[in-house]
Motif scaffolding. Structure first.
Motif, PDB file in Angstrom:
ATOM      1  N   GLU A 140      -1.985   8.176  -0.782  1.00 59.55           N
ATOM      2  CA  GLU A 140      -3.015   7.136  -0.906  1.00 59.55           C
ATOM      3  C   GLU A 140      -2.941   6.196   0.298  1.00 59.55           C
ATOM      4  O   GLU A 140      -2.362   5.118   0.237  1.00 59.55           O
ATOM      5  CB  GLU A 140      -2.828   6.387  -2.227  1.00 59.55           C
ATOM      6  CG  GLU A 140      -2.918   7.328  -3.429  1.00 59.55           C
ATOM      7  CD  GLU A 140      -2.707   6.640  -4.776  1.00 59.55           C
ATOM      8  OE1 GLU A 140      -2.619   5.401  -4.813  1.00 59.55           O
ATOM      9  OE2 GLU A 140      -2.638   7.358  -5.783  1.00 59.55           O
ATOM     10  N   PRO A 147     -14.703   3.489   2.285  1.00 60.82           N
ATOM     11  CA  PRO A 147     -13.746   2.738   1.455  1.00 60.82           C
ATOM     12  C   PRO A 147     -12.745   1.921   2.285  1.00 60.82           C
ATOM     13  O   PRO A 147     -12.356   0.820   1.898  1.00 60.82           O
ATOM     14  CB  PRO A 147     -13.037   3.843   0.653  1.00 60.82           C
ATOM     15  CG  PRO A 147     -14.038   4.945   0.570  1.00 60.82           C
ATOM     16  CD  PRO A 147     -14.780   4.912   1.886  1.00 60.82           C
ATOM     17  N   ARG A 148     -12.359   2.447   3.433  1.00 60.89           N
ATOM     18  CA  ARG A 148     -11.454   1.696   4.325  1.00 60.89           C
ATOM     19  C   ARG A 148     -12.107   0.404   4.789  1.00 60.89           C
ATOM     20  O   ARG A 148     -11.492  -0.679   4.762  1.00 60.89           O
ATOM     21  CB  ARG A 148     -11.106   2.603   5.515  1.00 60.89           C
ATOM     22  CG  ARG A 148     -10.335   1.941   6.633  1.00 60.89           C
ATOM     23  CD  ARG A 148      -9.968   3.007   7.663  1.00 60.89           C
ATOM     24  NE  ARG A 148      -9.476   2.458   8.912  1.00 60.89           N
ATOM     25  CZ  ARG A 148      -9.101   3.197   9.965  1.00 60.89           C
ATOM     26  NH1 ARG A 148      -9.189   4.519   9.890  1.00 60.89           N
ATOM     27  NH2 ARG A 148      -8.659   2.630  11.068  1.00 60.89           N
ATOM     28  N   ILE A 208     -15.347   2.153  -4.869  1.00 63.35           N
ATOM     29  CA  ILE A 208     -14.155   1.303  -4.956  1.00 63.35           C
ATOM     30  C   ILE A 208     -14.068   0.755  -6.384  1.00 63.35           C
ATOM     31  O   ILE A 208     -15.087   0.458  -6.999  1.00 63.35           O
ATOM     32  CB  ILE A 208     -14.194   0.185  -3.884  1.00 63.35           C
ATOM     33  CG1 ILE A 208     -12.788  -0.231  -3.485  1.00 63.35           C
ATOM     34  CG2 ILE A 208     -15.020  -1.003  -4.318  1.00 63.35           C
ATOM     35  CD1 ILE A 208     -12.655  -0.633  -2.042  1.00 63.35           C
ATOM     36  N   ASN A 244     -12.161  -2.141   1.977  1.00 56.52           N
ATOM     37  CA  ASN A 244     -10.869  -2.831   1.841  1.00 56.52           C
ATOM     38  C   ASN A 244     -10.776  -3.986   2.829  1.00 56.52           C
ATOM     39  O   ASN A 244     -10.380  -5.097   2.468  1.00 56.52           O
ATOM     40  CB  ASN A 244      -9.711  -1.853   2.102  1.00 56.52           C
ATOM     41  CG  ASN A 244      -9.278  -1.096   0.861  1.00 56.52           C
ATOM     42  OD1 ASN A 244      -8.434  -1.554   0.104  1.00 56.52           O
ATOM     43  ND2 ASN A 244      -9.864   0.073   0.649  1.00 56.52           N
ATOM     44  N   THR A 264      -5.622   5.067   2.358  1.00 55.57           N
ATOM     45  CA  THR A 264      -6.838   4.404   2.857  1.00 55.57           C
ATOM     46  C   THR A 264      -6.586   2.935   3.179  1.00 55.57           C
ATOM     47  O   THR A 264      -6.944   2.446   4.260  1.00 55.57           O
ATOM     48  CB  THR A 264      -7.978   4.549   1.835  1.00 55.57           C
ATOM     49  OG1 THR A 264      -8.185   5.951   1.595  1.00 55.57           O
ATOM     50  CG2 THR A 264      -9.263   3.937   2.352  1.00 55.57           C
ATOM     51  N   ALA A 265      -5.925   2.221   2.262  1.00 55.56           N
ATOM     52  CA  ALA A 265      -5.685   0.793   2.501  1.00 55.56           C
ATOM     53  C   ALA A 265      -4.642   0.570   3.586  1.00 55.56           C
ATOM     54  O   ALA A 265      -4.667  -0.458   4.272  1.00 55.56           O
ATOM     55  CB  ALA A 265      -5.254   0.111   1.201  1.00 55.56           C
ATOM     56  N   ASP A 322      -5.426   4.595  -3.767  1.00 52.64           N
ATOM     57  CA  ASP A 322      -6.601   5.469  -3.827  1.00 52.64           C
ATOM     58  C   ASP A 322      -6.674   6.044  -5.229  1.00 52.64           C
ATOM     59  O   ASP A 322      -5.642   6.315  -5.836  1.00 52.64           O
ATOM     60  CB  ASP A 322      -6.487   6.636  -2.836  1.00 52.64           C
ATOM     61  CG  ASP A 322      -6.705   6.201  -1.393  1.00 52.64           C
ATOM     62  OD1 ASP A 322      -5.798   5.569  -0.836  1.00 52.64           O
ATOM     63  OD2 ASP A 322      -7.782   6.500  -0.845  1.00 52.64           O
ATOM     64  N   SER A 343       0.828  -1.200   0.000  1.00 54.77           N
ATOM     65  CA  SER A 343       0.000   0.000   0.000  1.00 54.77           C
ATOM     66  C   SER A 343       0.865   1.254   0.000  1.00 54.77           C
ATOM     67  O   SER A 343       2.045   1.208   0.339  1.00 54.77           O
ATOM     68  CB  SER A 343      -0.902  -0.021   1.238  1.00 54.77           C
ATOM     69  OG  SER A 343      -1.729   1.129   1.283  1.00 54.77           O
ATOM     70  N   LYS A 385     -12.738   8.959   4.262  1.00 47.69           N
ATOM     71  CA  LYS A 385     -12.821   7.668   3.565  1.00 47.69           C
ATOM     72  C   LYS A 385     -13.010   6.476   4.499  1.00 47.69           C
ATOM     73  O   LYS A 385     -12.382   5.424   4.319  1.00 47.69           O
ATOM     74  CB  LYS A 385     -11.575   7.464   2.694  1.00 47.69           C
ATOM     75  CG  LYS A 385     -11.464   8.478   1.560  1.00 47.69           C
ATOM     76  CD  LYS A 385     -10.576   7.906   0.481  1.00 47.69           C
ATOM     77  CE  LYS A 385     -10.470   8.809  -0.721  1.00 47.69           C
ATOM     78  NZ  LYS A 385      -9.797   8.151  -1.832  1.00 47.69           N
ATOM     79  N   SER A 399      -9.261   2.591  -3.740  1.00 46.08           N
ATOM     80  CA  SER A 399     -10.252   3.222  -2.870  1.00 46.08           C
ATOM     81  C   SER A 399     -10.754   4.501  -3.527  1.00 46.08           C
ATOM     82  O   SER A 399      -9.954   5.335  -3.953  1.00 46.08           O
ATOM     83  CB  SER A 399      -9.629   3.546  -1.513  1.00 46.08           C
ATOM     84  OG  SER A 399      -9.300   2.348  -0.836  1.00 46.08           O
TER      85      SER A 399
END
Ligand SMILES: [Zn+2]
Length: 387
Positions: A91, A273-274, A194, A277, A93-94, A179, A85, A270, A261
């Motif tokens: 980016e 979206p988190r 997503i 994931n 979020t993940a 993201d 990630s 977010k 995301s």
């Protein structure tokens, strides 16, 4: 419906099981998605300490500016999975979802899931590949290089670390976690929450066993997460990019799923979206553990529309611009603060006219407002809050 049998325990619905696990296991260390690498480091250390030895952390190497790049492993299974990630520094979020997963899997309260999972798989996370970019919350590395265009030449130390971990581990499965830019689902006005892609490994976008398995991961991911955000999933641009890691991983034999995301109106940090994931990664890997992955098919994944570009941060509708001499023109205004995949003030006016086929993350109805043309210059900052 997934039935997981283990001893006396039974998980009858993986979706609701993982949703409630997420609520309980979401870590609180990241009040904003813009955070310094040290915050992540402290959280990984805390998670490892409370994992009773299940989480192993080591330093895979250093970024150009000397920041450590962590490699975090959990599980003892024969199937290796590599999840990376934040190769783009803005980016994150993940990265946060990875911490949520690392909080969930060692928790003895979820052993009916994690017991079989962690004896079938070994997960290798690189939660933050570009700490120099993350420190600035910018896409590129400290060299100014887009690391995801450096998979072939490996000019950046960060790209070399990812490539060498891949070469050492020879993982069967990969998750390439990003993201994306503000996007819509196909030609609709639905904002993509997503997006998924089983990247091509050649210019003709052919299938082989490796790519097909990535599509099966995408199928399970889409089937699970699609129940939470129906109609808000898309497919990422699938043209072959030989400089990108997803495409190269696929050609190196790693069945790689790209997870992008996206955006949700009213959710700037977010959170949704988190969560997607967390659920999508665990559910698709669970299909591998259960032996259901190969029979997953590709129907849902194939039917996902590609990302469209019909969204702005703000749309101000129905303003009247007074050009003088009785010449008043009605129009909608499209306003964007997007820089790569994050927002940066000031917001600028980027479009005007009939935006009825576009959607705004925020929509303002300005019917009856009369503006001078000097306020409506394309490319100039636009203080929409003051309307
Ligand atoms: Zn990215």
């Amino acid at each position: 419906v997934y039935i997981i049998l283990r001893g006396e325990n039974m998980i009858s619905n993986i979706n609701s099981y993982l949703e409630s696990a997420y609520q309980a296991c979401r870590v609180g260390a990241f009040p904003e998605r813009k955070f310094q690498p040290g915050i992540l480091d402290a959280e990984l250390t805390r998670l490892a300490e409370k994992s009773r030895g299940l989480i192993r952390i080591h330093t895979a190497g250093n970024s150009f500016e000397g920041r450590p790049i962590r490699h975090v492993a959990i599980g003892t299974g024969p199937v290796s999975v590599l999840l990376w990630s934040q190769m783009h520094g803005d980016e994150s979020t993940a990265t946060m979802a990875i911490c949520d997963i690392l909080n969930f899997l060692p928790d003895p309260g979820y052993s009916e899931f994690s017991g079989k999972f962690l004896s079938a798989l070994t997960l290798h996370f690189i939660p933050m590949l570009n700490p120099d970019g993350a420190a600035r919350f910018q896409r590129r590395t400290a060299h100014g290089i887009d690391m995801n265009r450096d998979a072939r030449l490996l000019r950046t130390p960060e790209a070399r670390i990812l490539a060498s971990i891949r070469a050492d581990l020879k993982p069967a499965l990969g998750f390439n976690l990003h993201d994306q830019e503000l996007s819509t689902v196909g030609s609709s006005r639905d904002i993509t929450a997503i997006a998924l892609l089983a990247p091509a490994f050649d210019a003709s976008r052919s299938d082989n066993d490796v790519r097909l398995r990535a599509k099966h991961l995408a199928e399970v991911f889409a089937g699970t997460v699609g129940k939470i955000v129906p109609g808000r999933m898309a497919k990422y641009d699938d043209s072959f990019e030989p400089r990108a890691f997803g495409d190269m991983m696929q050609s190196w034999g790693v069945s790689t799923l790209l997870v992008e995301s996206g955006h949700v109106p009213g959710d700037p940090e977010k959170n949704l979206p988190r969560k997607l994931n967390f659920i999508g990664i665990l559910a698709s890997l669970q299909a591998m553990v259960d032996g259901n992955l190969n029979s997953a098919g590709t129907r849902l994944y194939d039917s996902l529309p590609f990302n469209g570009k019909r969204a702005y941060d703000v749309i101000v509708r129905n303003v009247q611009v007074d050009f003088g001499g009785g010449n008043v023109v009605g129009m909608d205004l499209g306003i964007s603060a997007q820089v790569d995949t994050h927002s940066e003030p000031p917001a600028k006016l980027v479009d005007c006219g009939d935006l009825s086929t576009f959607v705004g993350m925020v929509e303002v109805d300005a019917a009856g407002k009369l503006l001078p043309p000097a306020l409506c210059q394309l490319g100039a900052p636009f203080a929409w809050e003051k309307l």
